[in-house]
Design a protein around this motif. Structure first.
Motif, PDB file in Angstrom:
ATOM      1  N   LEU A 127       0.828  -1.209   0.000  1.00  0.00           N
ATOM      2  CA  LEU A 127       0.000   0.000   0.000  1.00  0.00           C
ATOM      3  C   LEU A 127       0.860   1.255   0.000  1.00  0.00           C
ATOM      4  N   LEU A 128       1.946   1.228   0.749  1.00  0.00           N
ATOM      5  CA  LEU A 128       2.845   2.381   0.800  1.00  0.00           C
ATOM      6  C   LEU A 128       3.495   2.650  -0.550  1.00  0.00           C
ATOM      7  N   ARG A 129       3.589   1.619  -1.369  1.00  0.00           N
ATOM      8  CA  ARG A 129       4.101   1.801  -2.729  1.00  0.00           C
ATOM      9  C   ARG A 129       2.986   2.172  -3.693  1.00  0.00           C
ATOM     10  N   TYR A 130       1.877   1.439  -3.611  1.00  0.00           N
ATOM     11  CA  TYR A 130       0.814   1.507  -4.613  1.00  0.00           C
ATOM     12  C   TYR A 130      -0.110   2.709  -4.419  1.00  0.00           C
ATOM     13  N   GLU A 131      -0.486   3.007  -3.178  1.00  0.00           N
ATOM     14  CA  GLU A 131      -1.353   4.149  -2.863  1.00  0.00           C
ATOM     15  C   GLU A 131      -0.809   4.850  -1.624  1.00  0.00           C
ATOM     16  N   PRO A 132       0.332   5.529  -1.748  1.00  0.00           N
ATOM     17  CA  PRO A 132       0.987   6.108  -0.577  1.00  0.00           C
ATOM     18  C   PRO A 132       0.239   7.316  -0.024  1.00  0.00           C
ATOM     19  N   SER A 157       5.289   8.837  -7.957  1.00  0.00           N
ATOM     20  CA  SER A 157       5.669   8.468  -9.314  1.00  0.00           C
ATOM     21  C   SER A 157       6.833   7.495  -9.289  1.00  0.00           C
ATOM     22  N   GLY A 158       7.828   7.762  -8.439  1.00  0.00           N
ATOM     23  CA  GLY A 158       8.963   6.856  -8.338  1.00  0.00           C
ATOM     24  C   GLY A 158       8.570   5.463  -7.902  1.00  0.00           C
ATOM     25  N   SER A 159       7.573   5.361  -7.033  1.00  0.00           N
ATOM     26  CA  SER A 159       7.132   4.048  -6.558  1.00  0.00           C
ATOM     27  C   SER A 159       6.301   3.285  -7.584  1.00  0.00           C
ATOM     28  N   ARG A 160       5.950   3.940  -8.686  1.00  0.00           N
ATOM     29  CA  ARG A 160       5.268   3.263  -9.800  1.00  0.00           C
ATOM     30  C   ARG A 160       6.172   3.184 -11.044  1.00  0.00           C
ATOM     31  N   ASP A 161       7.479   3.337 -10.854  1.00  0.00           N
ATOM     32  CA  ASP A 161       8.413   3.342 -11.978  1.00  0.00           C
ATOM     33  C   ASP A 161       8.633   1.918 -12.492  1.00  0.00           C
ATOM     34  N   PRO A 162       8.271   1.631 -13.743  1.00  0.00           N
ATOM     35  CA  PRO A 162       8.429   0.268 -14.266  1.00  0.00           C
ATOM     36  C   PRO A 162       9.889  -0.160 -14.411  1.00  0.00           C
ATOM     37  N   ASN A 163      10.811   0.786 -14.385  1.00  0.00           N
ATOM     38  CA  ASN A 163      12.224   0.414 -14.427  1.00  0.00           C
ATOM     39  C   ASN A 163      12.734  -0.077 -13.074  1.00  0.00           C
ATOM     40  N   PHE A 213      10.054  -1.400 -10.540  1.00  0.00           N
ATOM     41  CA  PHE A 213       9.061  -2.342 -10.041  1.00  0.00           C
ATOM     42  C   PHE A 213       8.370  -3.046 -11.212  1.00  0.00           C
ATOM     43  N   ARG A 214       8.372  -4.345 -11.175  1.00  0.00           N
ATOM     44  CA  ARG A 214       7.703  -5.108 -12.215  1.00  0.00           C
ATOM     45  C   ARG A 214       6.197  -4.924 -12.116  1.00  0.00           C
ATOM     46  N   ASP A 215       5.570  -4.672 -13.254  1.00  0.00           N
ATOM     47  CA  ASP A 215       4.122  -4.491 -13.314  1.00  0.00           C
ATOM     48  C   ASP A 215       3.667  -3.530 -12.204  1.00  0.00           C
ATOM     49  N   PRO A 216       4.171  -2.291 -12.206  1.00  0.00           N
ATOM     50  CA  PRO A 216       3.997  -1.396 -11.055  1.00  0.00           C
ATOM     51  C   PRO A 216       2.575  -0.950 -10.793  1.00  0.00           C
ATOM     52  N   ASP A 217       1.696  -1.033 -11.803  1.00  0.00           N
ATOM     53  CA  ASP A 217       0.317  -0.593 -11.599  1.00  0.00           C
ATOM     54  C   ASP A 217      -0.580  -1.713 -11.085  1.00  0.00           C
ATOM     55  N   ARG A 218       0.024  -2.830 -10.708  1.00  0.00           N
ATOM     56  CA  ARG A 218      -0.730  -3.947 -10.135  1.00  0.00           C
ATOM     57  C   ARG A 218      -0.508  -3.984  -8.630  1.00  0.00           C
ATOM     58  N   PHE A 219      -1.590  -4.111  -7.884  1.00  0.00           N
ATOM     59  CA  PHE A 219      -1.506  -4.227  -6.428  1.00  0.00           C
ATOM     60  C   PHE A 219      -1.142  -5.662  -6.074  1.00  0.00           C
ATOM     61  N   ASP A 220       0.046  -5.855  -5.512  1.00  0.00           N
ATOM     62  CA  ASP A 220       0.575  -7.201  -5.296  1.00  0.00           C
ATOM     63  C   ASP A 220       1.275  -7.287  -3.938  1.00  0.00           C
ATOM     64  N   PRO A 221       0.567  -7.715  -2.896  1.00  0.00           N
ATOM     65  CA  PRO A 221       1.186  -7.840  -1.572  1.00  0.00           C
ATOM     66  C   PRO A 221       2.305  -8.881  -1.513  1.00  0.00           C
ATOM     67  N   ASP A 222       2.390  -9.759  -2.514  1.00  0.00           N
ATOM     68  CA  ASP A 222       3.465 -10.753  -2.538  1.00  0.00           C
ATOM     69  C   ASP A 222       4.725 -10.218  -3.212  1.00  0.00           C
ATOM     70  N   ARG A 223       4.720  -8.968  -3.559  1.00  0.00           N
ATOM     71  CA  ARG A 223       5.870  -8.353  -4.224  1.00  0.00           C
ATOM     72  C   ARG A 223       7.108  -8.455  -3.325  1.00  0.00           C
ATOM     73  N   THR A 224       8.247  -8.837  -3.907  1.00  0.00           N
ATOM     74  CA  THR A 224       9.492  -8.921  -3.155  1.00  0.00           C
ATOM     75  C   THR A 224      10.364  -7.705  -3.455  1.00  0.00           C
ATOM     76  N   ASP A 225      11.344  -7.477  -2.584  1.00  0.00           N
ATOM     77  CA  ASP A 225      12.252  -6.341  -2.743  1.00  0.00           C
ATOM     78  C   ASP A 225      11.471  -5.049  -2.946  1.00  0.00           C
ATOM     79  N   ASN A 226      10.521  -4.819  -2.044  1.00  0.00           N
ATOM     80  CA  ASN A 226       9.604  -3.688  -2.194  1.00  0.00           C
ATOM     81  C   ASN A 226      10.165  -2.449  -1.496  1.00  0.00           C
TER      82      ASN A 226
END
Length: 406
Positions: free
Chosen positions: A283-288, A321-327, A329-342
């Motif tokens: 959430l802090l990445r996706y909707e901070p 914007s930086g937390s949604r940078d595709p360079n 974060f993989r698939d940055p516009d997807r809400f994924d609590p299983d994301r690693t190296d967040n």
């Protein structure tokens, strides 16, 4: 990387009509990672460049290093440490942290967990029999306000007084003399004066008296760095009172909104309560709760990527914007609590990393776990909900949901 002007994109981001979904505009902004604006300021929007500059010792938080003076929105004679540079920043932050967390107060957050849970439970108990709830007014606002008042030693019953001041201060954070009425600035200046006077009055009562609240500890403790002056204590308390609830309100509200938009994740959290830890990080990445640091200053020339930002320039940091940078974060516009190296920028980075981050995380974890567990088939009344005016502290001003009255 070519530095070009992107005034239209930034203007649209700051415009209220984009508040519900600024993310496509952030993608446009990232096409020019370091963008010079018409007024000579610079906007930084990509993860690598943001993290680089946040750790650059030539980046200043002191308004005096700007070559083009900003409107006087801060009436404090002694600024809070968030608006200072080392070594004064380090000294004051260290003195405050002595009473707020490890190593000197390592059990503060865990020690108040029973009180956090009890406060959350009591607020949810009041939902009984209600078919419609405003998550902001009925829950996400009163919860962190109660917590920060208890920690600081501010009477909870005074909330109606300081609520108005805080609103005026928040509204003035992004004051732009080119587009905003001067009344917005004036109200912010007056609110800062009123809040400082109020906190100063509370502080006068704490000298020489025992107590566990932060105001009392700061007023009476002589640590390795000595004792803060009264002006420094008031500035620190001012910062913690505002930041200690405004950002957490957004984090909790954005969290419930996101879960209601992703019902499979809501059900999964209900079934797997331990998921809440990585879920809050996502959430802090996706909707901070904080999208923009509206200004920093270059107190000497700074090279970011292959762009040289001249000494004295105003720099705007687009953290969301930086937390949604595709360079990064993989698939940055997807809400994924299983994301690693967040390694998101939800709490910033560098020496100004959010002071109250551990407390905000735990508040959100407890709040979301209990809401998901106890709400009965919740559903949104309106999507998108109405948002606050501020593009800096972005979140719904109301979030109406319905649940079964049974």
């Amino acid at each position: 990387m070519t530095t070009t002007e992107t005034p239209d994109t930034l203007r649209r981001i700051l415009d209220y009509s984009s508040r519900a979904d600024p993310y496509p505009l952030y993608a446009e902004l990232r096409e020019t990672p370091v963008a010079r604006q018409e007024d000579g300021s610079y906007v930084i929007s990509t993860y690598r460049e943001l993290t680089d500059i946040l750790h650059d010792p030539h980046l200043s938080s002191d308004v005096r290093h700007l070559s083009r003076p900003m409107p006087q929105v801060d009436a404090e004679t002694t600024p809070a440490f968030i608006n200072m540079d080392p070594p004064e920043h380090d000294r004051l932050r260290r003195m405050a942290m002595r009473h707020f967390g490890p190593p000197h107060t390592p059990g503060l957050v865990t020690g108040i967990e029973p009180a956090l849970t009890a406060t959350v439970s009591g607020l949810i108990d009041d939902f009984a029999g209600k078919e419609q709830i405003d998550i902001v007014d009925d829950f996400a606002y009163p919860f962190p306000v109660t917590v920060i008042c208890r920690l600081l030693g501010v009477p909870r019953e005074d909330e109606p007084r300081f609520h108005l001041w805080v609103n005026d201060i928040i509204n003035s954070i992004d004051y732009d003399p080119r587009t905003d009425p001067k009344e917005k600035l004036d109200k912010g200046v007056q609110a800062r004066k009123d809040l400082r006077q109020y906190l100063g009055g509370l502080l006068e009562q704490r000298h020489g008296r025992p107590g566990d609240d932060l105001l009392t500890r700061l007023a009476n403790d002589d640590g390795p760095d000595g004792r803060m002056t009264d002006a420094e204590i008031v500035s620190t308390a001012n910062l913690l009172l505002i930041a200690g609830h405004e950002t957490t309100v957004n984090l909790i509200t954005n969290g419930i909104l996101t879960l209601l938009r992703h019902p499979q994740m809501l059900q999964r959290l209900r079934d797997e309560p331990d998921l809440v830890v990585p879920l809050v990080e996502e959430l802090l990445r996706y909707e901070p709760p904080v999208h923009i640091i509206p200004w920093r200053a270059a107190y000497s020339d700074i090279t970011v990527g292959d762009t040289v930002i001249p000494k004295g320039s105003q720099i705007m940091l687009m953290l969301a914007s930086g937390s949604r940078d595709p360079n990064r974060f993989r698939d940055p516009d997807r809400f994924d609590p299983d994301r690693t190296d967040n390694q998101h920028l939800g709490f910033g980075s560098g020496i100004h990393l959010c002071f109250g981050g551990p407390l905000a995380r735990r508040e959100a974890q407890i709040a979301l776990t209990e809401l998901v567990r106890r709400l009965d088939r919740p559903r949104l009344v309106a999507d998108p909900p109405p948002y606050r005016r501020s593009p800096v502290l972005r979140g719904p001003i109301h979030l109406h949901i319905e649940q079964s009255a049974a």
